[in-house]
Design an enzyme around this catalytic site. Structure first.
Site, PDB file in Angstrom:
ATOM      1  N   HIS A 254       0.815  -1.203   0.000  1.00 35.77           N
ATOM      2  CA  HIS A 254       0.000   0.000   0.000  1.00 35.77           C
ATOM      3  C   HIS A 254       0.854   1.261   0.000  1.00 35.77           C
ATOM      4  O   HIS A 254       0.390   2.326  -0.421  1.00 35.77           O
ATOM      5  CB  HIS A 254      -0.971  -0.010   1.175  1.00 35.77           C
ATOM      6  CG  HIS A 254      -2.123  -0.941   0.965  1.00 35.77           C
ATOM      7  ND1 HIS A 254      -3.410  -0.638   1.336  1.00 35.77           N
ATOM      8  CD2 HIS A 254      -2.185  -2.173   0.401  1.00 35.77           C
ATOM      9  CE1 HIS A 254      -4.215  -1.646   1.020  1.00 35.77           C
ATOM     10  NE2 HIS A 254      -3.483  -2.592   0.453  1.00 35.77           N
TER      11      HIS A 254
ATOM     12  N   HIS B 108      -1.927 -12.512  -2.615  1.00 33.31           N
ATOM     13  CA  HIS B 108      -2.967 -13.183  -1.836  1.00 33.31           C
ATOM     14  C   HIS B 108      -2.604 -14.623  -1.481  1.00 33.31           C
ATOM     15  O   HIS B 108      -3.434 -15.344  -0.929  1.00 33.31           O
ATOM     16  CB  HIS B 108      -4.297 -13.132  -2.594  1.00 33.31           C
ATOM     17  CG  HIS B 108      -4.846 -11.751  -2.725  1.00 33.31           C
ATOM     18  ND1 HIS B 108      -5.916 -11.441  -3.534  1.00 33.31           N
ATOM     19  CD2 HIS B 108      -4.467 -10.586  -2.143  1.00 33.31           C
ATOM     20  CE1 HIS B 108      -6.176 -10.144  -3.445  1.00 33.31           C
ATOM     21  NE2 HIS B 108      -5.307  -9.599  -2.602  1.00 33.31           N
TER      22      HIS B 108
END
Length: 727
Positions: free
Chosen positions: A102, A270
């Site tokens: 992020h 993920h």
């Protein structure tokens, strides 16, 4: 003493500081005039805000860093679960990867802004974006290591290294890591993240047509205010994996990733960790910038966590993607393609997908209680990898060749975390990879030992005009962006596609100039890149001579010439200028005013307010306007380096009359006769109070030497902006 005066002086009249004047509520005396040009973007990282002082050299400090020890400390941190913020399955890997991701993932290709290169995630608005819930905890977990290693490692480097070490600790062979990112020390208030006034406003606001992702407003990349990429629940929160796939494709392309890199990042990102939505997000306290002073910079405090990692709330989606969330394996693809999936809701009410008929042994254990197994999940973006034909084909290739997937992901992760660090010459540290990658905009080393004086004489005798010489050098260098260290004169890519055909580069004029300069470069053994810059210097020296001023513009040889094979033409398209206030040109009418466009370009080039001012004034009198227009050429000595632009602009002998949306006549005040013409990019230097103050300095009778010297210094700064090989 008068009673009222006595009361005021006694302090009994109330607080002496105006309410709100020291907060964002009343942050500016100029807020009375909301359309006034704000120059703060040019000085947003003034040295006065840096606690380390003007003499601090981070690259020198890095030489003191024990890289091996820091890496081992980071790996140890991953499994050192803290009671105040317990780790999922006793491993902080997923949290640290999300922090790195992020931090880096706010990068966008259009203007090179965002990204992890400055540690900006420490400050608002990024530290309080809804998509960054709980990342304040990740930074606090890193604080003991920042405290230990001090200024030898920046927050920007530490944050991105943490995610890389998390992957290594979970079994991935990473591609490498480079240090060298310098921290900023206050928020980047002037970066445009969108016009919305509320978090997660519908993405329709960013598109001409939300069904056509390529209509998203530039330079934005994320689909909603406060998100890094796309809404994981679907377009505007409505599940439709194929529509989500289209948004994923456009969003990642705007962040410099192709389909294969996008799929690899989704799968690899993920493969570890989990999403958190075990309870009601409404119970969380405010974000860090809005929470109570007692929270001490933390936000989203969860009153129901009760010391359990499984009780955390971030996105509202709940669950892990794989059976073994602390191991980098093939579990993500095995589950995604091994089961059918159906829509469901998380405990927090978020839309997500769950497998149909999953075997118990394929279910991950609870993040806090290893005695029980829980349901895995997928988001709409994950389902896009299965349902979109292009992404599916890539994922099937990954499944057939796991080694290829690991290498592709490692490279994509490296690109994600290094895209805004600049070219390879800026890389520092023992793990910096030696392989040259096309997205690093490679340029071969140039020759330094050639007859510079002889080449200058040949250029001066070539018959090219001052305007042609200076404009070509300027166009070659002006593409530089300090936001991601891309563009610039080194490499002479102005002679290659796509730059040679850009409207802003006047292809016909450019071809003429290059047809003269390229043979001269060959004859003297110089690079074309050096020759273009040197030609601009020669033009300035000729202009100074025409003004009766003897001048030698400093020149640093050694630029190289890039080739088509070294040039990622598709990504270079984002560097195309659609305006250039310095050459008084805009491609078409925009909602943003010409003076705002000029300001934005100046900031990307790393210019200060005075540098922007002196460069523009000098360029006008040199006759470098795009297409040869006379707007702003406030002189009778065009081609001579004089301060006439500023003298005329500040002279009260004239009046200024609009003749169009962006054109003006400069008329004699007494006779009304038109003398000059101008644009907004000219007149703003007389209308804006700060810019006028700069213009007045250069208009003074005693400031001609200052004008010339400042112009040359700013010119050399632009020409050398991408010379990372020189001090």
């Amino acid at each position: 003493m008068d009673a009222k005066l006595k009361e005021a002086n006694s302090g009994m009249g109330g607080c002496p500081v105006m309410h709100g004047s020291m907060t964002e509520t009343g942050n500016s005396n100029t807020s009375w005039w909301p359309k006034a040009l704000n120059l703060d973007i040019l000085h947003q990282h003034d040295t006065k805000s840096n606690p380390l002082g003007e003499d601090f050299d981070y690259r020198e400090e890095l030489k003191k860093l024990d890289v091996a020890a820091l890496k081992e400390d980071l790996k140890a941190l991953m499994t050192d679960s803290q009671e105040w913020w317990p780790a999922d399955w006793g491993h902080y890997g997923g949290l640290m990867i999300r922090l790195s991701w992020h931090s880096a993932g706010s990068y966008r290709l259009a203007d090179g802004r965002g990204g992890g290169g400055s540690g900006n995630i420490r400050f608002a608005p990024l530290n309080s974006w809804p998509d960054n819930v709980s990342l304040d905890k990740a930074r606090r977990l890193l604080w003991p290591l920042k405290k230990k290693y001090g200024n030898a490692v920046s927050w920007a480097d530490l944050i991105l290294l943490a995610g890389t070490m998390a992957y290594e600790s979970m079994g991935l062979k990473t591609f490498g890591f480079s240090f060298g990112r310098e921290d900023i020390w206050h928020p980047e208030k002037d970066v445009y993240w969108g016009a919305e006034k509320e978090w997660l406003a519908p993405s329709d606001n960013r598109y001409e047509d939300v069904a056509k992702p390529d209509t998203m407003e530039n330079p934005l990349a994320a689909v909603q205010m406060g998100l890094i990429y796309v809404n994981p629940e679907g377009v505007n929160g409505v599940s439709d994996p194929l529509k989500t796939a289209a948004q994923v494709r456009e969003t990642f392309a705007r962040m410099a990733m192709n389909d294969e890199e996008t799929a690899a990042l989704t799968v690899g990102g993920h493969t570890v960790g989990k999403a958190h939505g075990a309870g009601d997000p409404g119970t969380l306290s405010a974000e860090p910038e809005a929470d109570d002073i007692t929270s001490q910079g933390l936000g989203w405090v969860n009153p129901n966590q009760n010391g359990k990692a499984a009780n955390a709330i971030t996105s509202g989606i709940e669950g892990a993607w794989t059976t073994n969330p602390t191991v980098f394996d093939d579990g993500y693809l095995e589950l995604l393609f091994g089961y059918e999936w159906e829509l469901t809701k998380s405990p927090a009410g978020a839309t997500q997908w769950q497998p149909v008929g999953i075997k118990e042994e394929h279910m991950p254990v609870d993040a806090s209680d290893p005695s029980k197994r829980v349901m895995p999940m997928m988001t709409d973006a994950d389902m896009a990898m299965k349902m979109d034909p292009a992404y599916r084909a890539i994922c099937e290739k990954f499944m057939a060749d796991p080694a290829y997937f690991r290498d592709t992901f490692a490279r994509a992760w490296f690109k994600l975390t290094h895209r805004d660090l600049g070219p390879q010459v800026r890389y520092i540290g023992p793990d910096a990879p030696k392989e040259v990658l096309i997205w690093q905009d490679p340029v071969p080393a140039g020759e330094k030992n050639y007859d510079i004086g002889g080449l200058k004489s040949a250029i001066a005798a070539s018959g090219l005009s001052v305007s042609e010489l200076v404009s070509t050098a300027w166009d070659s260098a002006r593409t530089y962006r300090g936001s991601d260290m891309r563009g610039g004169a080194n490499g002479a890519r102005i002679r290659l596609a796509p730059q040679k055909d850009w409207e802003g580069n006047e292809p016909a004029r450019l071809a003429k100039v290059l047809s003269v300069l390229e043979p001269l470069a060959t004859a003297f053994g110089a690079s074309v890149a050096d020759t273009i810059v040197l030609a601009g210097n020669v033009g300035i020296e000729m202009a100074a001579d025409a003004a009766g001023y003897e001048l030698s513009v400093p020149f640093e040889p050694g630029r190289g010439d890039a080739t088509d094979e070294m040039t990622d033409a598709a990504s270079f398209a984002s560097l195309e200028p659609i305006h250039d206030g310095f050459r008084n040109w805009v491609k078409k009418d925009y909602v943003v005013s010409p003076e705002e466009l000029l300001l934005d370009r100046a900031q990307l080039m790393g210019l200060t307010g005075p540098e922007m001012t002196v460069l523009l004034g000098g360029m006008r009198v040199l006759g470098t306007n795009h297409g040869g227009t006379k707007h702003g050429v406030f002189t009778d000595q065009e081609g001579a380096l004089t301060n006439d632009f500023f003298v005329t602009l500040t002279d009260m002998a004239y009046t200024w009359k609009p003749t169009g949306k962006n054109t003006y006549d400069i008329c004699d005040r007494k006779t009304g006769e038109k003398v000059y013409t101008a644009t907004r990019a000219d007149l703003v230097f007389g209308s804006n109070s700060i810019l006028r103050a700069y213009a007045e300095v250069y208009a003074q009778d005693d400031s001609f030497d200052r004008f010339v010297n400042d112009f040359v210094a700013a010119w050399v700064k632009v020409m050398n902006a991408d010379r990372f090989d020189i001090a």
